[in-house]
Motif scaffolding. Structure first.
Motif, PDB file in Angstrom:
ATOM      1  N   LEU A   6      41.830  39.661  35.211  1.00  0.00           N
ATOM      2  CA  LEU A   6      42.155  38.579  36.152  1.00  0.00           C
ATOM      3  C   LEU A   6      43.480  38.816  36.864  1.00  0.00           C
ATOM      4  O   LEU A   6      43.615  38.522  38.048  1.00  0.00           O
ATOM      5  N   LYS A   7      44.452  39.342  36.161  1.00  0.00           N
ATOM      6  CA  LYS A   7      45.792  39.479  36.710  1.00  0.00           C
ATOM      7  C   LYS A   7      46.001  40.732  37.559  1.00  0.00           C
ATOM      8  O   LYS A   7      46.890  40.761  38.400  1.00  0.00           O
ATOM      9  N   GLU A   8      45.181  41.774  37.342  1.00  0.00           N
ATOM     10  CA  GLU A   8      45.485  43.049  37.985  1.00  0.00           C
ATOM     11  C   GLU A   8      44.350  43.663  38.792  1.00  0.00           C
ATOM     12  O   GLU A   8      44.612  44.486  39.669  1.00  0.00           O
ATOM     13  N   ASN A   9      43.123  43.317  38.535  1.00  0.00           N
ATOM     14  CA  ASN A   9      41.997  43.989  39.164  1.00  0.00           C
ATOM     15  C   ASN A   9      41.819  43.548  40.616  1.00  0.00           C
ATOM     16  O   ASN A   9      41.844  42.356  40.914  1.00  0.00           O
ATOM     17  N   VAL A  10      41.595  44.522  41.491  1.00  0.00           N
ATOM     18  CA  VAL A  10      41.428  44.232  42.910  1.00  0.00           C
ATOM     19  C   VAL A  10      40.133  43.453  43.166  1.00  0.00           C
ATOM     20  O   VAL A  10      40.098  42.577  44.027  1.00  0.00           O
ATOM     21  N   TYR A  11      39.082  43.757  42.398  1.00  0.00           N
ATOM     22  CA  TYR A  11      37.826  43.028  42.571  1.00  0.00           C
ATOM     23  C   TYR A  11      37.970  41.582  42.114  1.00  0.00           C
ATOM     24  O   TYR A  11      37.366  40.682  42.697  1.00  0.00           O
ATOM     25  N   ILE A 143      45.237  37.976  48.573  1.00  0.00           N
ATOM     26  CA  ILE A 143      44.561  37.857  49.864  1.00  0.00           C
ATOM     27  C   ILE A 143      44.911  36.466  50.391  1.00  0.00           C
ATOM     28  O   ILE A 143      44.139  35.526  50.304  1.00  0.00           O
ATOM     29  N   GLY A 144      46.107  36.336  50.871  1.00  0.00           N
ATOM     30  CA  GLY A 144      46.620  35.075  51.364  1.00  0.00           C
ATOM     31  C   GLY A 144      48.064  35.240  51.791  1.00  0.00           C
ATOM     32  O   GLY A 144      48.638  36.333  51.701  1.00  0.00           O
ATOM     33  N   LEU A 145      48.666  34.170  52.245  1.00  0.00           N
ATOM     34  CA  LEU A 145      50.036  34.235  52.752  1.00  0.00           C
ATOM     35  C   LEU A 145      51.066  34.493  51.658  1.00  0.00           C
ATOM     36  O   LEU A 145      52.163  34.965  51.955  1.00  0.00           O
ATOM     37  N   ASP A 146      50.724  34.207  50.407  1.00  0.00           N
ATOM     38  CA  ASP A 146      51.663  34.493  49.313  1.00  0.00           C
ATOM     39  C   ASP A 146      51.970  35.982  49.195  1.00  0.00           C
ATOM     40  O   ASP A 146      53.008  36.349  48.654  1.00  0.00           O
ATOM     41  N   ARG A 147      51.096  36.814  49.702  1.00  0.00           N
ATOM     42  CA  ARG A 147      51.329  38.264  49.671  1.00  0.00           C
ATOM     43  C   ARG A 147      52.662  38.611  50.325  1.00  0.00           C
ATOM     44  O   ARG A 147      53.348  39.538  49.928  1.00  0.00           O
ATOM     45  N   TRP A 148      53.033  37.848  51.360  1.00  0.00           N
ATOM     46  CA  TRP A 148      54.297  38.076  52.058  1.00  0.00           C
ATOM     47  C   TRP A 148      55.346  37.022  51.693  1.00  0.00           C
ATOM     48  O   TRP A 148      56.528  37.310  51.653  1.00  0.00           O
ATOM     49  N   LEU A 149      54.894  35.817  51.433  1.00  0.00           N
ATOM     50  CA  LEU A 149      55.811  34.705  51.185  1.00  0.00           C
ATOM     51  C   LEU A 149      56.554  34.841  49.857  1.00  0.00           C
ATOM     52  O   LEU A 149      57.772  34.674  49.812  1.00  0.00           O
ATOM     53  N   ILE A 150      55.860  35.158  48.789  1.00  0.00           N
ATOM     54  CA  ILE A 150      56.491  35.249  47.466  1.00  0.00           C
ATOM     55  C   ILE A 150      57.527  36.371  47.412  1.00  0.00           C
ATOM     56  O   ILE A 150      58.653  36.145  46.947  1.00  0.00           O
ATOM     57  N   PRO A 151      57.223  37.593  47.899  1.00  0.00           N
ATOM     58  CA  PRO A 151      58.274  38.622  47.904  1.00  0.00           C
ATOM     59  C   PRO A 151      59.474  38.231  48.771  1.00  0.00           C
ATOM     60  O   PRO A 151      60.616  38.514  48.415  1.00  0.00           O
ATOM     61  N   TYR A 152      59.225  37.562  49.884  1.00  0.00           N
ATOM     62  CA  TYR A 152      60.330  37.122  50.744  1.00  0.00           C
ATOM     63  C   TYR A 152      61.227  36.141  50.000  1.00  0.00           C
ATOM     64  O   TYR A 152      62.454  36.284  49.997  1.00  0.00           O
TER      65      TYR A 152
END
Length: 173
Positions: A6-11, A143-152
């Motif tokens: 759940l935590k790491e798999n791309v699928y 697959i969402g805005l958190d991909r950029w928001l959380i690292p920022y």
């Protein structure tokens, strides 16, 4: 093993995105109708839940009935704002993948509140999906805005390594 999946798999992130969009749509749809019509009133629901706390087999436990009677019903105006806007913002957060874990947590809190009040409907299945999202953590939001928001946010508000070292050196005796 399942947690790692759940935590790491791309699928898993793809499956979680579909589930996240489904639950987000359910919340958005519920909140949209309540906010746009402008006549939402939780009084009937709260009093109906309170009435389910009596009888031979009560659907509402006494501690929750105490909360409804002592806090929720007297502060109905607050709940008339929190419920529709909470549903709307949880839906938007899950659909756009923005603050996904917070949105899933708040969605689960609302689902549990509805279930504590004796309303079953789709609440158990939504809680199940929200728990999966919570357990998956960041993978549910890749697959969402958190991909950029959380690292920022992390980079913006976390001190850099050299800043930590200099603050440690300056505080040394």
């Amino acid at each position: 093993m399942f947690l790692k999946f759940l935590k790491e798999n791309v699928y898993a992130s793809y499956v979680l995105t579909v589930l996240r969009l489904y639950v987000g749509w359910k919340w958005l749809d519920a909140g949209w109708g309540k906010t746009t019509q402008g006549n939402f009133d939780a009084t009937g629901f709260l009093k109906g839940a309170l009435s389910k706390a009596t009888g031979e087999n009560p659907a509402v436990q006494s501690w929750w009935a105490g909360f409804l009677k002592g806090f929720a019903i007297p502060n109905n105006d607050l709940f008339n704002i929190l419920i529709p806007w909470g549903e709307l913002f949880v839906g938007l957060g899950l659909i756009f993948g923005t603050f996904t874990t917070l949105a899933a947590l708040m969605g689960a809190v609302m689902n549990f509140s509805y279930m504590f009040s004796g309303s079953i409907s789709t609440n158990p299945q939504m809680v199940l999906v929200e728990v999966l999202i919570l357990v998956a953590g960041f993978n549910a939001a890749k697959i969402g805005l958190d991909r950029w928001l959380i690292p920022y946010i992390t980079n913006r508000f976390t001190p850099k390594k050299d800043q930590r070292e200099s603050s440690l050196q300056s505080s040394a005796p």
